[in-house]
Design a protein around this motif. Structure first.
Motif, PDB file in Angstrom:
ATOM      1  N   ASN A   1       0.957  -1.205   0.054  1.00  0.00           N
ATOM      2  CA  ASN A   1       0.147   0.054   0.011  1.00  0.00           C
ATOM      3  C   ASN A   1       0.896   1.293  -0.002  1.00  0.00           C
ATOM      4  OD1 ASN A   1      -2.485  -1.388  -0.002  1.00  0.00           O
ATOM      5  ND2 ASN A   1      -2.703  -1.321   2.108  1.00  0.00           N
ATOM      6  N   PHE A   2       1.555   1.162   1.197  1.00  0.00           N
ATOM      7  CA  PHE A   2       2.373   2.594   1.213  1.00  0.00           C
ATOM      8  C   PHE A   2       3.885   2.262   1.477  1.00  0.00           C
ATOM      9  CE2 PHE A   2      -1.843   3.718   3.168  1.00  0.00           C
ATOM     10  CZ  PHE A   2      -2.043   4.620   2.086  1.00  0.00           C
ATOM     11  N   PRO A   3       4.627   1.756   0.485  1.00  0.00           N
ATOM     12  CA  PRO A   3       6.038   1.495   0.667  1.00  0.00           C
ATOM     13  C   PRO A   3       6.732   2.680   1.116  1.00  0.00           C
ATOM     14  CG  PRO A   3       5.627   1.288  -1.697  1.00  0.00           C
ATOM     15  CD  PRO A   3       4.200   1.590  -1.076  1.00  0.00           C
ATOM     16  N   ILE A   4       8.013   2.397   1.480  1.00  0.00           N
ATOM     17  CA  ILE A   4       9.207   3.678   1.801  1.00  0.00           C
ATOM     18  C   ILE A   4       9.474   4.121   0.063  1.00  0.00           C
ATOM     19  CG2 ILE A   4      11.184   4.334   2.464  1.00  0.00           C
ATOM     20  CD1 ILE A   4       9.125   3.703   4.528  1.00  0.00           C
ATOM     21  N   PRO A   5       9.295   5.697   0.117  1.00  0.00           N
ATOM     22  CA  PRO A   5       9.536   6.117  -1.505  1.00  0.00           C
ATOM     23  C   PRO A   5      10.881   5.836  -1.779  1.00  0.00           C
ATOM     24  CG  PRO A   5       9.293   7.793   0.448  1.00  0.00           C
ATOM     25  CD  PRO A   5       8.909   6.536   0.787  1.00  0.00           C
ATOM     26  N   GLU A   6      11.060   5.652  -3.151  1.00  0.00           N
ATOM     27  CA  GLU A   6      12.615   5.335  -3.648  1.00  0.00           C
ATOM     28  C   GLU A   6      13.395   6.545  -3.632  1.00  0.00           C
ATOM     29  OE1 GLU A   6      14.245   2.574  -4.495  1.00  0.00           O
ATOM     30  OE2 GLU A   6      12.619   0.975  -4.686  1.00  0.00           O
ATOM     31  N   THR A   7      14.624   6.620  -3.269  1.00  0.00           N
ATOM     32  CA  THR A   7      15.415   7.909  -3.585  1.00  0.00           C
ATOM     33  C   THR A   7      16.331   7.597  -4.363  1.00  0.00           C
ATOM     34  OG1 THR A   7      16.655   6.873  -1.798  1.00  0.00           O
ATOM     35  CG2 THR A   7      14.965   8.272  -1.055  1.00  0.00           C
ATOM     36  N   LYS A   8      16.427   6.426  -5.269  1.00  0.00           N
ATOM     37  CA  LYS A   8      17.442   6.229  -6.532  1.00  0.00           C
ATOM     38  C   LYS A   8      17.401   7.376  -7.435  1.00  0.00           C
ATOM     39  CE  LYS A   8      15.594   2.194  -7.332  1.00  0.00           C
ATOM     40  NZ  LYS A   8      15.494   0.780  -8.062  1.00  0.00           N
ATOM     41  N   CYS A   9      16.194   8.080  -7.692  1.00  0.00           N
ATOM     42  CA  CYS A   9      15.996   8.831  -8.640  1.00  0.00           C
ATOM     43  C   CYS A   9      16.878  10.018  -8.526  1.00  0.00           C
ATOM     44  CB  CYS A   9      14.754   9.340  -8.923  1.00  0.00           C
ATOM     45  SG  CYS A   9      14.317  10.847  -9.941  1.00  0.00           S
ATOM     46  N   ILE A  10      17.226  10.645  -7.383  1.00  0.00           N
ATOM     47  CA  ILE A  10      18.132  11.722  -7.042  1.00  0.00           C
ATOM     48  C   ILE A  10      19.557  11.305  -7.042  1.00  0.00           C
ATOM     49  CG2 ILE A  10      18.769  13.506  -5.277  1.00  0.00           C
ATOM     50  CD1 ILE A  10      15.889  13.761  -6.528  1.00  0.00           C
ATOM     51  N   GLY A  11      19.868   9.939  -6.890  1.00  0.00           N
ATOM     52  CA  GLY A  11      21.286   9.600  -6.785  1.00  0.00           C
ATOM     53  C   GLY A  11      21.490   9.444  -8.355  1.00  0.00           C
ATOM     54  N   HIS A  12      20.396   8.819  -9.336  1.00  0.00           N
ATOM     55  CA  HIS A  12      20.762   8.755 -10.555  1.00  0.00           C
ATOM     56  C   HIS A  12      20.884  10.169 -11.234  1.00  0.00           C
ATOM     57  CE1 HIS A  12      19.023   4.441 -10.422  1.00  0.00           C
ATOM     58  NE2 HIS A  12      20.293   4.391 -10.183  1.00  0.00           N
ATOM     59  N   CYS A  13      20.154  11.142 -10.850  1.00  0.00           N
ATOM     60  CA  CYS A  13      20.098  12.317 -11.458  1.00  0.00           C
ATOM     61  C   CYS A  13      21.496  13.133 -11.149  1.00  0.00           C
ATOM     62  CB  CYS A  13      19.026  13.473 -10.937  1.00  0.00           C
ATOM     63  SG  CYS A  13      17.657  12.994 -11.640  1.00  0.00           S
ATOM     64  N   VAL A  14      22.166  12.715  -9.963  1.00  0.00           N
ATOM     65  CA  VAL A  14      23.370  13.535  -9.388  1.00  0.00           C
ATOM     66  C   VAL A  14      24.339  12.639 -10.432  1.00  0.00           C
ATOM     67  CG1 VAL A  14      25.033  13.590  -7.630  1.00  0.00           C
ATOM     68  CG2 VAL A  14      22.692  14.196  -7.203  1.00  0.00           C
ATOM     69  N   LYS A  15      24.315  11.358 -10.429  1.00  0.00           N
ATOM     70  CA  LYS A  15      25.324  10.667 -11.369  1.00  0.00           C
ATOM     71  C   LYS A  15      25.336  11.184 -12.624  1.00  0.00           C
ATOM     72  CE  LYS A  15      26.812   5.882 -12.631  1.00  0.00           C
ATOM     73  NZ  LYS A  15      26.454   4.410 -12.552  1.00  0.00           N
ATOM     74  N   PHE A  16      24.062  11.363 -13.204  1.00  0.00           N
ATOM     75  CA  PHE A  16      24.049  11.749 -14.634  1.00  0.00           C
ATOM     76  C   PHE A  16      24.602  13.303 -14.845  1.00  0.00           C
ATOM     77  CE2 PHE A  16      21.245  14.944 -16.995  1.00  0.00           C
ATOM     78  CZ  PHE A  16      21.628  14.741 -18.407  1.00  0.00           C
ATOM     79  N   LEU A  17      24.393  14.018 -13.996  1.00  0.00           N
ATOM     80  CA  LEU A  17      24.883  15.556 -14.104  1.00  0.00           C
ATOM     81  C   LEU A  17      26.400  15.384 -13.699  1.00  0.00           C
ATOM     82  CD1 LEU A  17      22.362  17.657 -11.823  1.00  0.00           C
ATOM     83  CD2 LEU A  17      22.736  17.853 -14.443  1.00  0.00           C
ATOM     84  N   ARG A  18      27.135  14.779 -13.027  1.00  0.00           N
ATOM     85  CA  ARG A  18      28.398  14.552 -12.922  1.00  0.00           C
ATOM     86  C   ARG A  18      29.109  13.722 -14.144  1.00  0.00           C
ATOM     87  NH1 ARG A  18      28.525  11.911  -6.854  1.00  0.00           N
ATOM     88  NH2 ARG A  18      28.268  13.703  -5.632  1.00  0.00           N
ATOM     89  N   LEU A  19      28.365  13.017 -14.721  1.00  0.00           N
ATOM     90  CA  LEU A  19      28.785  12.569 -16.103  1.00  0.00           C
ATOM     91  C   LEU A  19      28.618  13.570 -17.121  1.00  0.00           C
ATOM     92  CD1 LEU A  19      29.195  10.105 -18.167  1.00  0.00           C
ATOM     93  CD2 LEU A  19      26.841   9.806 -18.214  1.00  0.00           C
ATOM     94  N   VAL A  20      27.586  14.396 -17.156  1.00  0.00           N
ATOM     95  CA  VAL A  20      27.727  15.413 -18.305  1.00  0.00           C
ATOM     96  C   VAL A  20      28.916  16.567 -17.832  1.00  0.00           C
ATOM     97  CG1 VAL A  20      26.341  17.171 -18.920  1.00  0.00           C
ATOM     98  CG2 VAL A  20      25.165  15.306 -18.630  1.00  0.00           C
ATOM     99  N   LYS A  21      29.046  16.825 -16.578  1.00  0.00           N
ATOM    100  CA  LYS A  21      30.088  17.779 -16.394  1.00  0.00           C
ATOM    101  C   LYS A  21      31.340  17.319 -16.746  1.00  0.00           C
ATOM    102  CE  LYS A  21      30.500  18.709 -12.101  1.00  0.00           C
ATOM    103  NZ  LYS A  21      30.341  19.189 -10.589  1.00  0.00           N
TER     104      LYS A  21
END
Length: 516
Positions: free
Chosen positions: A292-312
């Motif tokens: 019903n109400f699982p703990i929300p995933e936080t992978k999205c922010i980690g992947h966004c951070v990894k992506f920005l570092r890759l672009v940079k």
């Protein structure tokens, strides 16, 4: 727990003033071996710790030791200390354990308030609030370190000084000495056990007024202090920049590096405070199924951070003919950070209403919440759905760009290794975006059962519209579940914007503008 409830006494104060020693002298001799006492100004308390016993007249007592707001050990920030104390106090209140009082420990030799002593006392006052000061004892310690006449003179200075304890004493607090004897410690404990139970201001703000930790009086005091320290260091850093070249450059650079590390630590502390704590309800919510109400995933922010570092890191190899490969995707990540920051604030406002509604049973407040425009739940799910759609469009656009490239072998043969690296980098960015898109879809899905539950609550408000309160246990259980879910969402994404912006430092500004 004792059937009549333990009487809780919380011991607070700066590091090295003798809190643990006082507790050791307060408890029965059989319990003293469990209490660790330091021989220096270094704290021996790294968490909220308690010791319980039954007095001769059958009273159950719990004495609680807390870290000070000046702990220099790694990770023991003032924000963390406040969160630990607030968590303990709200949990104890939830268990109906009466708070008999609070003890603030101070060295008799300290008749002037330095920076850390002032901070400790200010935050202590904000935690207690004026109403609870009648249940406060200021315990002076280390009388054996001064001659009796000097100690009495210091005590009078502490009692009469406006920057010392006079404001607390005027509001009903008591000052008592601890002469390192079980009797003087017992006098303090017995004095508080004779008081009616109290509720601290921070508990009232968190549990009855539905405030976030950062919005409480103690939280605001700490935020103001952190921001002042940040401003001071930033001013010093700007001065050091001007001085570069006037004196040894290496010395200034090292000084600036230290300042930047300090500022980074203060910013992390602010972020930790904003994450707040999970405040229990008047009664613990029943367990609910994880589907019903699982703990929300936080992978999205980690992947966004990894992506920005890759672009940079790869901006020099991105094909200049296709700026969308980097700038469009980076701008999407930046938009997501802004949107999630807004959603967290929106949900926090909704949480305040829901907590008040549940604790008071006020049907009118609940009706106002479900009629919100836009409702916090719909607004937030819309953010994740839109972010998913935007990223899918970005992914398709970049996929179209890459489809124009020949196979890597042909690229290498006709254009060389540099062109191959361009292709591989672009493809890696595309795969990263696809991963982020999947994360966003997961978060949009996470919101659906929460929104469904709130829809059920809204239906219930229509059925009960004739009254001002509600007794429907199903509504109460659902609200508790929703509150837990929304709290976990805020905890997971409170630092989203800070994390994204930190990862994007040094990237060209145009990377965050949509390339049409």
């Amino acid at each position: 727990m004792h059937p009549n409830g333990e009487k809780v006494i919380v011991v607070m104060g700066p590091t090295g003033v003798g809190k643990s020693s006082f507790i050791q002298d307060s408890v029965p001799s059989s319990l003293r071996i469990k209490i660790k006492v330091g021989d220096s100004l270094k704290s021996e308390t790294n968490e909220v710790q308690s010791v319980s016993w039954i007095t001769e007249d059958g009273t159950a007592v719990k004495l609680v030791d807390t870290p000070g707001f000046d702990d220099s050990r790694a990770g023991m920030t003032d924000a963390r200390v406040l969160k630990m104390i607030a968590t303990f106090l709200t949990n104890e209140h939830g268990k109906k354990s009466p708070l008999a009082g609070l003890i603030y420990v101070h060295r008799i030799s300290d008749t002037r308030m330095g920076g850390s002593l002032q901070r400790n006392l200010r935050i202590f006052q904000k935690i207690c609030g004026p109403i609870s000061l009648k249940n406060v004892v200021i315990v002076t310690t280390m009388w054996d370190m001064v001659i009796p006449e000097e100690g009495l003179r210091h005590e009078q200075e502490l009692r009469s000084g406006q920057t010392m304890f006079k404001p607390l004493l005027d509001e009903g607090a008591t000052m008592m000495p601890h002469k390192r004897t079980p009797k003087s410690a017992a006098d303090v404990i017995n004095h508080l056990l004779g008081k009616d139970a109290t509720m601290t201001q921070i508990v009232r703000e968190l549990m009855q007024e539905g405030k976030a930790l950062e919005s409480t009086a103690a939280g605001s005091e700490l935020i103001n202090d952190l921001q002042a320290r940040l401003q001071k260091i930033n001013n010093e850093r700007e001065t050091s920049k001007v001085e570069i070249g006037e004196i040894a450059q290496t010395e200034i650079v090292e000084e600036m590096r230290t300042m930047e590390q300090t500022m980074a630590g203060l910013l992390q502390e602010l972020a930790e405070l904003k994450r707040g704590i999970r405040v229990p309800m008047e009664s613990d919510p029943p367990p609910y199924e994880s589907t019903n109400f699982p703990i929300p995933e936080t992978k999205c922010i980690g992947h966004c951070v990894k992506f920005l570092r890759l672009v940079k890191a790869s901006k020099s190899t991105i094909p200049p003919a296709h700026p969308k490969i980097s700038s469009l995707a980076a701008s999407r990540a930046n938009q997501l950070a802004d949107a999630v920051e807004g959603s967290v604030k929106n949900v926090q406002r909704g949480l305040s209403i829901l907590r008040l509604t549940l604790n008071s049973g006020n049907m009118h407040a609940l009706q106002q919440f479900v009629k919100g425009d836009p409702p916090p739940h719909s607004f937030t799910q819309g953010i994740w759905t839109k972010a998913q759609t935007d990223m899918e469009i970005t992914s398709n656009d970049i996929g179209d760009v890459l489809s124009m490239y020949p196979k890597p072998g042909i690229i290498n043969r006709f254009f060389g290794g540099a062109a191959v690296r361009q292709f591989e980098t672009s493809n890696e960015i595309l795969e990263s975006i696809r991963v982020i898109t999947t994360d966003m879809r997961t978060m949009a899905d996470w919101w659906r059962p929460v929104i469904h539950a709130l829809g059920n609550v809204e239906d219930a408000t229509h059925r009960m519209s004739g009254g001002t309160g509600f007794d429907d246990s199903t509504v109460k259980i659902t609200l508790r579940r929703v509150i837990c879910a929304l709290e976990s969402y805020c905890e997971a994404y409170a630092t989203c914007q800070d994390d994204i912006l930190k990862a994007a430092e040094g990237m060209p500004v145009q990377y965050f503008r949509i390339q049409e």
